[in-house]
Scaffold this motif. Structure first.
Motif, PDB file in Angstrom:
ATOM      1  N   GLU A  26       3.524   9.218  15.840  1.00  0.00           N
ATOM      2  CA  GLU A  26       4.192   8.730  14.635  1.00  0.00           C
ATOM      3  C   GLU A  26       5.515   8.082  15.012  1.00  0.00           C
ATOM      4  N   LEU A  27       5.697   6.849  14.556  1.00  0.00           N
ATOM      5  CA  LEU A  27       6.937   6.137  14.849  1.00  0.00           C
ATOM      6  C   LEU A  27       8.084   6.713  14.019  1.00  0.00           C
ATOM      7  N   ALA A  28       9.298   6.531  14.503  1.00  0.00           N
ATOM      8  CA  ALA A  28      10.470   7.137  13.880  1.00  0.00           C
ATOM      9  C   ALA A  28      10.693   6.679  12.449  1.00  0.00           C
ATOM     10  N   GLU A  29      10.518   5.402  12.196  1.00  0.00           N
ATOM     11  CA  GLU A  29      10.780   4.852  10.863  1.00  0.00           C
ATOM     12  C   GLU A  29       9.478   4.538  10.134  1.00  0.00           C
ATOM     13  N   PRO A  30       9.272   5.134   8.960  1.00  0.00           N
ATOM     14  CA  PRO A  30       8.110   4.745   8.165  1.00  0.00           C
ATOM     15  C   PRO A  30       8.392   3.395   7.505  1.00  0.00           C
ATOM     16  N   PHE A  31       7.345   2.732   7.019  1.00  0.00           N
ATOM     17  CA  PHE A  31       7.601   1.552   6.207  1.00  0.00           C
ATOM     18  C   PHE A  31       7.640   2.014   4.758  1.00  0.00           C
ATOM     19  N   ARG A  32       8.188   1.203   3.901  1.00  0.00           N
ATOM     20  CA  ARG A  32       8.336   1.592   2.493  1.00  0.00           C
ATOM     21  C   ARG A  32       7.645   0.583   1.579  1.00  0.00           C
ATOM     22  N   LEU A  33       6.790   1.122   0.731  1.00  0.00           N
ATOM     23  CA  LEU A  33       6.125   0.297  -0.282  1.00  0.00           C
ATOM     24  C   LEU A  33       7.125   0.041  -1.407  1.00  0.00           C
ATOM     25  N   ASP A  34       7.177  -1.195  -1.897  1.00  0.00           N
ATOM     26  CA  ASP A  34       8.067  -1.478  -3.023  1.00  0.00           C
ATOM     27  C   ASP A  34       7.680  -0.617  -4.220  1.00  0.00           C
ATOM     28  N   LEU A  35       6.411  -0.693  -4.601  1.00  0.00           N
ATOM     29  CA  LEU A  35       5.903   0.114  -5.718  1.00  0.00           C
ATOM     30  C   LEU A  35       4.500   0.606  -5.409  1.00  0.00           C
ATOM     31  N   LEU A  36       4.195   1.778  -5.901  1.00  0.00           N
ATOM     32  CA  LEU A  36       2.838   2.310  -5.851  1.00  0.00           C
ATOM     33  C   LEU A  36       2.481   2.702  -7.279  1.00  0.00           C
ATOM     34  N   VAL A  37       1.453   2.064  -7.836  1.00  0.00           N
ATOM     35  CA  VAL A  37       1.056   2.271  -9.227  1.00  0.00           C
ATOM     36  C   VAL A  37      -0.200   3.131  -9.266  1.00  0.00           C
ATOM     37  N   GLU A  38      -0.110   4.229 -10.029  1.00  0.00           N
ATOM     38  CA  GLU A  38      -1.245   5.141 -10.214  1.00  0.00           C
ATOM     39  C   GLU A  38      -1.818   5.628  -8.882  1.00  0.00           C
ATOM     40  N   ASP A  39      -1.014   5.673  -7.848  1.00  0.00           N
ATOM     41  CA  ASP A  39      -1.414   6.105  -6.510  1.00  0.00           C
ATOM     42  C   ASP A  39      -2.592   5.285  -5.958  1.00  0.00           C
ATOM     43  N   LEU A  40      -2.783   4.064  -6.488  1.00  0.00           N
ATOM     44  CA  LEU A  40      -3.893   3.214  -6.070  1.00  0.00           C
ATOM     45  C   LEU A  40      -3.470   1.797  -5.697  1.00  0.00           C
ATOM     46  N   ILE A  41      -2.500   1.251  -6.405  1.00  0.00           N
ATOM     47  CA  ILE A  41      -2.168  -0.168  -6.265  1.00  0.00           C
ATOM     48  C   ILE A  41      -0.797  -0.326  -5.608  1.00  0.00           C
ATOM     49  N   VAL A  42      -0.792  -0.985  -4.463  1.00  0.00           N
ATOM     50  CA  VAL A  42       0.453  -1.288  -3.759  1.00  0.00           C
ATOM     51  C   VAL A  42       0.983  -2.604  -4.313  1.00  0.00           C
ATOM     52  N   VAL A  43       2.244  -2.602  -4.731  1.00  0.00           N
ATOM     53  CA  VAL A  43       2.866  -3.812  -5.265  1.00  0.00           C
ATOM     54  C   VAL A  43       4.020  -4.196  -4.344  1.00  0.00           C
ATOM     55  N   GLU A  44       3.921  -5.385  -3.782  1.00  0.00           N
ATOM     56  CA  GLU A  44       4.965  -5.932  -2.911  1.00  0.00           C
ATOM     57  C   GLU A  44       5.683  -7.020  -3.704  1.00  0.00           C
ATOM     58  N   LEU A  45       6.991  -6.880  -3.843  1.00  0.00           N
ATOM     59  CA  LEU A  45       7.776  -7.792  -4.664  1.00  0.00           C
ATOM     60  C   LEU A  45       8.572  -8.763  -3.805  1.00  0.00           C
ATOM     61  N   LYS A  46       8.568 -10.022  -4.231  1.00  0.00           N
ATOM     62  CA  LYS A  46       9.321 -11.073  -3.536  1.00  0.00           C
ATOM     63  C   LYS A  46      10.047 -11.915  -4.579  1.00  0.00           C
ATOM     64  N   ALA A  47      11.067 -12.622  -4.132  1.00  0.00           N
ATOM     65  CA  ALA A  47      11.766 -13.627  -4.945  1.00  0.00           C
ATOM     66  C   ALA A  47      12.139 -14.745  -3.985  1.00  0.00           C
ATOM     67  N   VAL A  48      11.131 -15.539  -3.630  1.00  0.00           N
ATOM     68  CA  VAL A  48      11.298 -16.569  -2.602  1.00  0.00           C
ATOM     69  C   VAL A  48      10.785 -17.913  -3.105  1.00  0.00           C
ATOM     70  N   GLU A  49      11.362 -18.991  -2.580  1.00  0.00           N
ATOM     71  CA  GLU A  49      10.914 -20.329  -2.965  1.00  0.00           C
ATOM     72  C   GLU A  49       9.520 -20.637  -2.447  1.00  0.00           C
ATOM     73  N   THR A  50       9.233 -20.183  -1.223  1.00  0.00           N
ATOM     74  CA  THR A  50       7.955 -20.482  -0.588  1.00  0.00           C
ATOM     75  C   THR A  50       7.262 -19.183  -0.192  1.00  0.00           C
ATOM     76  N   MET A  51       6.017 -19.046  -0.628  1.00  0.00           N
ATOM     77  CA  MET A  51       5.228 -17.877  -0.226  1.00  0.00           C
ATOM     78  C   MET A  51       4.558 -18.193   1.106  1.00  0.00           C
ATOM     79  N   HIS A  52       4.985 -17.523   2.133  1.00  0.00           N
ATOM     80  CA  HIS A  52       4.434 -17.733   3.460  1.00  0.00           C
ATOM     81  C   HIS A  52       3.230 -16.813   3.675  1.00  0.00           C
ATOM     82  N   PRO A  53       2.265 -17.234   4.476  1.00  0.00           N
ATOM     83  CA  PRO A  53       1.081 -16.403   4.745  1.00  0.00           C
ATOM     84  C   PRO A  53       1.428 -15.024   5.311  1.00  0.00           C
ATOM     85  N   VAL A  54       2.567 -14.914   5.961  1.00  0.00           N
ATOM     86  CA  VAL A  54       2.959 -13.626   6.532  1.00  0.00           C
ATOM     87  C   VAL A  54       3.125 -12.567   5.439  1.00  0.00           C
TER      88      VAL A  54
END
Length: 98
Positions: A26-54
């Motif tokens: 296990e790595l020292a730092e976990p990653f953090r999900l922006d939101l988890l809805v109903e323990d099923l849906i991961v929601v990643e939030l952005k506010a960017v001009e261009t949505m990059h494939p990354v």
């Protein structure tokens, strides 16, 4: 956004820590999900001009590491929010009850 989801009787978790295991360690730092809805849906939030494939690749990685079936990538830097939503599902989606 959280307020609206809660008003619609959905269970929301914010900044959910997900441990990262690499080659059995296990790595020292976990990653953090922006939101988890109903323990099923991961929601990643952005506010960017261009949505990059990354960003899509990032969400897909989060879905796999968190073992969740569905994800939404939402960009708030658009005139109409429906233009800023990308939906993803994993193979796990088939196994969840409808």
């Amino acid at each position: 956004m959280i307020d609206e989801l809660v008003r619609n009787d959905l269970t929301i978790q914010s900044h959910v820590a997900v441990p990262i295991n690499y080659k059995g360690r296990e790595l020292a730092e976990p990653f953090r999900l922006d939101l988890l809805v109903e323990d099923l849906i991961v929601v990643e939030l952005k506010a960017v001009e261009t949505m990059h494939p990354v960003y899509s690749a990032q969400l897909l990685s989060y879905l796999k590491l968190a073992d969740k079936p569905k994800g939404l990538l939402i960009n708030f830097h658009v005139q109409n929010i429906s233009q800023g939503i990308i939906s993803m599902v994993t193979e796990l989606f088939r196994d969840y009850p409808k």
